[in-house]
Scaffold this motif. Structure first.
Motif, PDB file in Angstrom:
ATOM      1  N   MET A  98       3.882  13.495 -15.827  1.00 35.30           N
ATOM      2  CA  MET A  98       2.959  14.465 -16.414  1.00 35.30           C
ATOM      3  C   MET A  98       3.486  15.884 -16.265  1.00 35.30           C
ATOM      4  N   GLN A  99       4.115  16.184 -15.125  1.00 36.08           N
ATOM      5  CA  GLN A  99       4.661  17.525 -14.902  1.00 36.08           C
ATOM      6  C   GLN A  99       5.744  17.880 -15.912  1.00 36.08           C
ATOM      7  N   ILE A 100       6.552  16.900 -16.296  1.00 37.42           N
ATOM      8  CA  ILE A 100       7.722  17.204 -17.131  1.00 37.42           C
ATOM      9  C   ILE A 100       7.579  16.712 -18.569  1.00 37.42           C
ATOM     10  N   GLY A 101       6.402  16.223 -18.935  1.00 35.41           N
ATOM     11  CA  GLY A 101       6.123  15.943 -20.336  1.00 35.41           C
ATOM     12  C   GLY A 101       6.660  14.638 -20.882  1.00 35.41           C
ATOM     13  N   VAL A 102       6.729  13.597 -20.027  1.00 33.01           N
ATOM     14  CA  VAL A 102       7.161  12.280 -20.496  1.00 33.01           C
ATOM     15  C   VAL A 102       6.158  11.238 -20.006  1.00 33.01           C
ATOM     16  N   SER A 103       6.432   9.958 -20.275  1.00 36.71           N
ATOM     17  CA  SER A 103       5.558   8.896 -19.780  1.00 36.71           C
ATOM     18  C   SER A 103       6.124   8.317 -18.490  1.00 36.71           C
ATOM     19  N   GLY A 104       5.266   7.683 -17.701  1.00 40.33           N
ATOM     20  CA  GLY A 104       5.704   7.087 -16.447  1.00 40.33           C
ATOM     21  C   GLY A 104       6.762   6.019 -16.641  1.00 40.33           C
ATOM     22  N   ASP A 105       6.708   5.305 -17.765  1.00 38.95           N
ATOM     23  CA  ASP A 105       7.681   4.247 -18.029  1.00 38.95           C
ATOM     24  C   ASP A 105       9.061   4.798 -18.385  1.00 38.95           C
ATOM     25  N   GLU A 106       9.177   6.120 -18.502  1.00 37.07           N
ATOM     26  CA  GLU A 106      10.469   6.743 -18.792  1.00 37.07           C
ATOM     27  C   GLU A 106      11.107   7.357 -17.549  1.00 37.07           C
ATOM     28  N   VAL A 107      10.463   7.180 -16.389  1.00 32.69           N
ATOM     29  CA  VAL A 107      10.918   7.803 -15.142  1.00 32.69           C
ATOM     30  C   VAL A 107      11.384   6.737 -14.156  1.00 32.69           C
ATOM     31  N   ALA A 108      12.599   6.906 -13.649  1.00 34.85           N
ATOM     32  CA  ALA A 108      13.122   6.070 -12.569  1.00 34.85           C
ATOM     33  C   ALA A 108      13.268   6.924 -11.319  1.00 34.85           C
ATOM     34  N   ILE A 109      12.810   6.391 -10.184  1.00 38.48           N
ATOM     35  CA  ILE A 109      12.975   7.071  -8.901  1.00 38.48           C
ATOM     36  C   ILE A 109      14.252   6.531  -8.267  1.00 38.48           C
ATOM     37  N   VAL A 110      15.328   7.293  -8.384  1.00 40.25           N
ATOM     38  CA  VAL A 110      16.629   6.878  -7.857  1.00 40.25           C
ATOM     39  C   VAL A 110      16.928   7.676  -6.590  1.00 40.25           C
ATOM     40  N   ARG A 111      18.206   7.777  -6.213  1.00 39.57           N
ATOM     41  CA  ARG A 111      18.506   8.399  -4.921  1.00 39.57           C
ATOM     42  C   ARG A 111      18.868   9.877  -5.016  1.00 39.57           C
ATOM     43  N   ASN A 112      19.462  10.304  -6.100  1.00 41.25           N
ATOM     44  CA  ASN A 112      19.797  11.720  -6.266  1.00 41.25           C
ATOM     45  C   ASN A 112      20.335  11.950  -7.675  1.00 41.25           C
ATOM     46  N   THR A 113      20.642  13.197  -7.991  1.00 39.69           N
ATOM     47  CA  THR A 113      21.164  13.529  -9.315  1.00 39.69           C
ATOM     48  C   THR A 113      22.491  12.844  -9.581  1.00 39.69           C
ATOM     49  N   SER A 114      23.350  12.783  -8.571  1.00 43.33           N
ATOM     50  CA  SER A 114      24.663  12.164  -8.767  1.00 43.33           C
ATOM     51  C   SER A 114      24.527  10.712  -9.200  1.00 43.33           C
ATOM     52  N   ARG A 125       0.830  -1.210   0.000  1.00 38.21           N
ATOM     53  CA  ARG A 125       0.000   0.000   0.000  1.00 38.21           C
ATOM     54  C   ARG A 125       0.865   1.261   0.000  1.00 38.21           C
ATOM     55  N   ILE A 126       1.878   1.265   0.854  1.00 39.23           N
ATOM     56  CA  ILE A 126       2.736   2.445   0.951  1.00 39.23           C
ATOM     57  C   ILE A 126       3.575   2.611  -0.314  1.00 39.23           C
ATOM     58  N   MET A 127       4.104   1.504  -0.833  1.00 44.27           N
ATOM     59  CA  MET A 127       4.957   1.605  -2.014  1.00 44.27           C
ATOM     60  C   MET A 127       4.170   1.895  -3.289  1.00 44.27           C
ATOM     61  N   ALA A 128       2.846   1.698  -3.251  1.00 43.85           N
ATOM     62  CA  ALA A 128       2.030   2.074  -4.407  1.00 43.85           C
ATOM     63  C   ALA A 128       2.116   3.580  -4.659  1.00 43.85           C
ATOM     64  N   LEU A 129       2.431   4.330  -3.604  1.00 33.86           N
ATOM     65  CA  LEU A 129       2.570   5.781  -3.751  1.00 33.86           C
ATOM     66  C   LEU A 129       3.760   6.147  -4.627  1.00 33.86           C
ATOM     67  N   LYS A 130       4.735   5.242  -4.714  1.00 30.49           N
ATOM     68  CA  LYS A 130       5.894   5.475  -5.582  1.00 30.49           C
ATOM     69  C   LYS A 130       5.459   5.569  -7.038  1.00 30.49           C
ATOM     70  N   ASN A 131       4.625   4.641  -7.462  1.00 33.62           N
ATOM     71  CA  ASN A 131       4.161   4.672  -8.848  1.00 33.62           C
ATOM     72  C   ASN A 131       3.226   5.842  -9.103  1.00 33.62           C
ATOM     73  N   GLN A 132       2.462   6.215  -8.082  1.00 27.63           N
ATOM     74  CA  GLN A 132       1.624   7.408  -8.215  1.00 27.63           C
ATOM     75  C   GLN A 132       2.498   8.638  -8.436  1.00 27.63           C
ATOM     76  N   ALA A 133       3.569   8.750  -7.632  1.00 31.86           N
ATOM     77  CA  ALA A 133       4.492   9.884  -7.784  1.00 31.86           C
ATOM     78  C   ALA A 133       5.163   9.849  -9.149  1.00 31.86           C
ATOM     79  N   ARG A 134       5.592   8.667  -9.570  1.00 29.54           N
ATOM     80  CA  ARG A 134       6.252   8.514 -10.867  1.00 29.54           C
ATOM     81  C   ARG A 134       5.375   9.055 -11.999  1.00 29.54           C
ATOM     82  N   ASN A 135       4.123   8.621 -12.012  1.00 35.18           N
ATOM     83  CA  ASN A 135       3.223   9.016 -13.095  1.00 35.18           C
ATOM     84  C   ASN A 135       2.883  10.501 -13.044  1.00 35.18           C
TER      85      ASN A 135
END
Length: 416
Positions: free
Chosen positions: A101-117, A87-97
């Motif tokens: 939408m905010q930056i003009g790509v698809s959810g399948d093109e976004v990885a939630i990693v640890r930082n820019t580096s 339930r809690i980790m489902a929020l990760k995919n919600q954030a991803r999608n």
């Protein structure tokens, strides 16, 4: 001019007053300028004698986001069962999608990693290159997008070239021409920081990407968006880059050790992940979809990642365009007041290249003393990269601007 900016500020605070992220931000705005700090206190928890103006390094989270992290931590400690974790980790995919939408790509093109580096290094170390392939880098890139390439080149015989932008450059066309002229037959990658953390110079990313793709559409363009994501209203489809990185703890005002890597679908086969763990799967071919293969990092801080979804709501309710507009307004006010007191700048004045990262010339050996003096006198937190770095965001007010400018003027003998 100041009256107009004050009106903009009050209008912005009224907008913040409608926000209900995690139930904690309702009714936060006041119409009186004298109550600005009181209004902000209901959103952010920093003290008035410890005001952050260092968004280029670390932003405060809205208090509601901090509370959301604590809430999810408590819920996990009480119940670590599979259903509750799911339930809690489902929020990760919600954030991803929602971020997609905010930056003009698809959810399948976004990885939630640890930082820019980490995101930059996934591209640097993972992109397929042959011996003698050439990588073009801006000489103002962050170490994770510059030194990391040197490490890659030292173990593989790819060739690095660096692009410099003369300080007296006046037009976007001049910058684009510098990049275009540097492209050669062996160029396979162009990697640059959108906004420099050491000068505040903002590259015309869209124009550069379009010019490069016109020369050779197969060149991979990576944009380090550490000083972009969360403060500039970007559309990556419009920008035209192939990959993009960012950190939630900077301008996005989100959880720490949560970052962003975007790799466009048509380029995902070119870039290999640096870490393969859960939830990659059991075969050489990843079982996860799209850019998720770059976040197969094993156990993460589930609570921080879940709270990213709350941060997205915060941005959506203000709107990315609204944040962009207000952040520019406060930065322009600060820049002009510093120009008025005639202090030496590292950052450009040309509006084609300005950003919310404003840097004054200050000798390395006395920067920390200057920063401490300003903190003691004005209660404003600054940083030393590139000089005396001031990077205001939407939580900074005209009062903060006046205080820091007065302190800079008082201690101007520390400047170059």
């Amino acid at each position: 001019m100041e009256k107009s900016m004050s009106m903009q500020r009050r209008d912005f605070l009224k907008t913040l007053g409608t926000i209900t992220v995690a139930g904690g931000l309702a009714g936060c705005a006041e119409s009186s300028t004298s109550n600005e700090q009181s209004s902000l206190d209901k959103i952010f928890s920093f003290a008035d004698n410890k005001v952050p103006m260092n968004a280029a390094n670390l932003c405060p989270m809205p208090s509601a986001i901090s509370k959301a992290i604590a809430k999810y931590n408590d819920e996990l400690d009480v119940d670590m069962s599979g259903p509750n974790r799911t339930r809690i980790m489902a929020l990760k995919n919600q954030a991803r999608n929602d971020i997609a939408m905010q930056i003009g790509v698809s959810g399948d093109e976004v990885a939630i990693v640890r930082n820019t580096s980490e995101a930059n290094n996934i591209v640097v170390q993972g992109i397929s290159l042959n011996n003698q392939d050439e990588v073009l880098l801006w000489d103002q890139n962050h170490p994770s997008n510059k030194v990391a390439w040197k490490v890659r080149a030292s173990r593989m015989n790819c060739h690095l070239r660096h692009i410099s932008i003369p300080p007296d450059t006046n037009s976007i066309d001049e910058v684009v021409e510098i990049f275009s002229n540097a492209i050669g037959k062996k160029t396979k990658v162009v990697s640059f920081t959108h906004i420099s953390n050491i000068t505040g110079f903002r590259l015309p990313a869209k124009e550069i990407c379009r010019a490069i793709k016109k020369i050779n559409n197969d060149i991979h363009i990576h944009v380090d968006g550490a000083q972009t994501w969360g403060v500039v209203d970007v559309n990556l489809l419009d920008m035209g880059c192939d990959s993009f990185s960012g950190s939630a703890h900077k301008w996005y005002m989100g959880p720490r050790e949560v970052g962003l890597l975007v790799v466009r679908k048509h380029n995902q086969h070119k870039i290999w992940p640096g870490v393969v763990s859960v939830p990659w799967g059991n075969e050489a071919e990843a079982s996860v979809v799209g850019a998720r293969k770059y976040e197969a990092l094993g156990q993460r801080d589930d609570s921080a990642i879940a709270a990213l979804a709350e941060t997205v709501k915060f941005h959506n309710q203000i709107t990315t365009a609204g944040i962009d507009k207000q952040a520019k307004s406060i930065a322009n006010q600060l820049r002009q007041k510093l120009i008025d007191i005639d202090v030496p700048f590292v950052s450009p004045h040309n509006s084609n290249f300005t950003s919310n990262v404003i840097i004054l010339s200050a000798p390395q050996e006395t920067r920390m003393e200057l920063i401490n003096n300003i903190l003691n006198d004005a209660g404003i937190i600054l940083a030393p990269p590139g000089g005396l770095r001031l990077s205001p965001h939407i939580y900074n007010t005209p009062d903060h601007v006046n205080r820091v400018v007065d302190a800079v003027n008082k201690h101007r003998n520390f400047l170059s």
